[in-house]
Design an enzyme around this catalytic site. Structure first.
Site, PDB file in Angstrom:
ATOM      1  N   GLY B  10      42.605  42.078  54.591  1.00  0.00           N
ATOM      2  CA  GLY B  10      41.739  41.739  53.508  1.00  0.00           C
ATOM      3  C   GLY B  10      42.763  41.962  52.549  1.00  0.00           C
ATOM      4  N   SER B  11      42.605  41.057  51.322  1.00  0.00           N
ATOM      5  CA  SER B  11      43.542  40.954  50.214  1.00  0.00           C
ATOM      6  C   SER B  11      42.862  40.919  48.893  1.00  0.00           C
ATOM      7  CB  SER B  11      44.616  39.955  50.442  1.00  0.00           C
ATOM      8  OG  SER B  11      44.007  38.810  50.684  1.00  0.00           O
ATOM      9  N   GLY B  15      41.524  45.572  48.350  1.00  0.00           N
ATOM     10  CA  GLY B  15      42.585  45.452  49.496  1.00  0.00           C
ATOM     11  C   GLY B  15      44.088  45.394  48.986  1.00  0.00           C
ATOM     12  N   LYS B 207      24.560  54.894  47.722  1.00  0.00           N
ATOM     13  CA  LYS B 207      24.909  55.047  46.411  1.00  0.00           C
ATOM     14  C   LYS B 207      24.677  53.941  45.467  1.00  0.00           C
ATOM     15  CE  LYS B 207      29.033  53.167  46.343  1.00  0.00           C
ATOM     16  NZ  LYS B 207      30.316  52.839  45.515  1.00  0.00           N
TER      17      LYS B 207
END
Lengths: 351, 351
Positions: B10-11, B15, B207
């Site tokens: 992931g980027s 990420g 949350k």
């Protein structure tokens, strides 16, 4: 059992807001409560009229809670002793520096089985470096049972009937819990009763110290992550403080309104946060920003931080409470606000 | 033991922020980690250049984290399988809808003793009404150990090196806790490791549901007391939800950064709060306000609330979770936002 007589000692913003609640519950349960609720009013002249007379004729505390009608069964009494005569429940809701004087005037003047409930958030300043709760101060002087009520309760919002919660801490829960709940529980003011009253009361005092730290991070522009970390570490120090100085607290109590909920409200909406943010941003003294921002009210965080610091220092534990210690040192001008985060990098919670 | 190879899958914004941290820690501990950190990048053309090439030459993710330099030992790789080849630690930080596809492509391509750590906040949507954690989804497909990292970590602030905390949930704490901490713990990103990983992960997902309720109260103008009550009651439902569907959670975990701290940050600064406030104020649909406010990102709260609702409905417990249930019904248009507080007056916590 004859209906209990209730007196509210105090008629400021919070006292007047709570008078609206107690006035309504006592009317609703005439078997349990005498519907006449006396409210001790420190007499003042407001726009040429006596405050007590305005309250008793127009049913409004025009000085401290303007625009909100008090129930007609709430009666202002300006003589302290008279306001408490024959009373079974004393609701203490005055600035904490007046507690001692008030109690001393009441010695011998109230029935032996009277009980008190304190809504005062703070610590007794009577003996610096020796922790004393307000409830203990009342108990020591009047020799009566004292419960406490704390929670996420900004007074103007309570007066506005916004939905909220509060926690009653009551050592004799089985005996007194039910009637105390009845006295305060309404549609929009929801009460839980717990037994470890000292935890409830300490939460009410210590959260102001944490709110100062939260205000510093706001003033420094550190953002939401840092603020949340500071609040969390502050809460862990609240837990530790209770554990160190009072044994037998229940972890669940920190989940009550008096715990996390009040902490959140205070760290986002309260006056200690506001003052400490302005202190960092303006470079003025704490006294100056208090004067400018609080309209004559005071912020309890800095004196409580001092009290806590002296206590921890005396027992050699100040380094176990990095948030509390930093708040005092910053307020006292002995540490720069920007050093706050450095104190937290090696917090005992991270070891 | 040879140094562990780490791949970030992931980027995006988060990420890339975490790549800055992992790039620095792997360089600092060459005995434990291979300093080359591969980052899988879904190739895109940005201003006429390939994103992966920009990252590998100018060391900046110009699309998702502009203005922040990535360590030079973080290497963008556009082929997923190649990015994970021989890797010992896979850091999952992609939108949750891509997890399944990614894992399926990796089956048989990673060493058997590889482990994963998921930074993804949400629930698997694979089987509606049947709770599945993202970590379980990864584990089921890849048959590897999966830990999680959650906390009060708004990505832009982490990228800005603001002080904050995070929690690693790691079932084999004795075996893996220390090296996972080493991989993420820095001066400004403070890690605690706990063992009940499911609680950590569920906090991260649930949350967002509470933040929707907080956003509704903001939209309705209810003030700080009500918001604090809603957040507290939401936290109590988070605890109950974990207890009902996963046994053996530790109350202390809710006091970690993944618990109250992340909850606070999300309820005051997060996107779910923002979208739900605008939903109430504007009268538009949720889809419309998401489109207007989130720049193509999505709010996880509403789909998580739906998932939680279906789960509770199936087990006949929806009335034990008034906040969660109301959030779903309001998001689904089956209840008016103004009815939220009515649902809370008789909350199981007040009985």
């Amino acid at each position: 059992m004859s209906p209990k007589k209730v007196t509210i000692i105090g008629s400021g913003n919070w006292g007047s807001a709570i008078a609206r609640i107690v006035g309504s519950t006592t009317k609703r349960f005439p078997d349990e409560f005498d519907p006449e609720v006396r409210m001790w009013v420190f007499e003042e002249i407001v726009n040429g009229e006596k405050l007590s007379e305005v309250i008793n004729t127009r049913h409004e505390n025009v000085k401290y809670l303007p625009g909100k009608i008090l129930p007609t069964n709430v009666v202002a009494v300006t003589d302290l002793v008279q306001s408490c005569e024959g009373s079974n429940v004393l609701v203490f809701v005055v600035p904490h520096q007046f507690v001692k004087g008030i109690c001393e005037k009441l010695v011998g003047k109230v029935p032996a089985d009277t009980q008190a409930i304190s809504l005062i958030k703070g610590l007794s300043m009577e003996k610096l470096g020796g922790l004393k709760l307000i409830s203990e101060e009342i108990k020591d002087i009047l020799k009566i049972e004292v419960s406490v009520l704390m929670g996420a309760n900004l007074a103007p919002e309570v007066a506005n009937d916004n939905f909220c919660e509060a926690t009653i801490g009551c050592k004799r829960k089985a005996q007194d819990g039910a009637f105390l709940k009845k006295l305060f529980h309404t549609e929009n003011f929801r009460i839980n009763v717990v037994e470890d009253a000292h935890t409830v009361e300490l939460c009410g005092a210590l959260k102001n110290v944490v709110a100062c730290a939260a205000g510093f991070t706001d003033g420094l522009g550190y953002g939401d992550n840092t603020k949340a970390a500071v609040i969390r570490l502050g809460l862990m120090e609240m837990r530790k403080f209770v554990d160190v100085y009072y044994s037998g607290s229940n972890l669940q109590t920190f989940f009550e309104s008096c715990g996390i909920a009040d902490l959140i409200t205070t760290c986002y909406g309260g006056r200690n946060r506001k003052v400490c943010e302005a202190f960092v941003k303006s470079g003025k003294t704490l006294e100056e920003v208090e004067k400018e921002l609080l309209n004559g009210q005071s912020a309890q965080g800095p004196p409580t931080a001092k009290e806590v610091y002296l206590m921890n220092k005396k027992s050699g534990k100040d380094d176990q409470f990095p948030v509390f210690t930093a708040v005092h040192l910053i307020c006292a001008g002995e540490m720069k606000p920007a050093q706050l985060v450095d104190c937290l990098r090696n917090h005992p919670e991270h070891l």
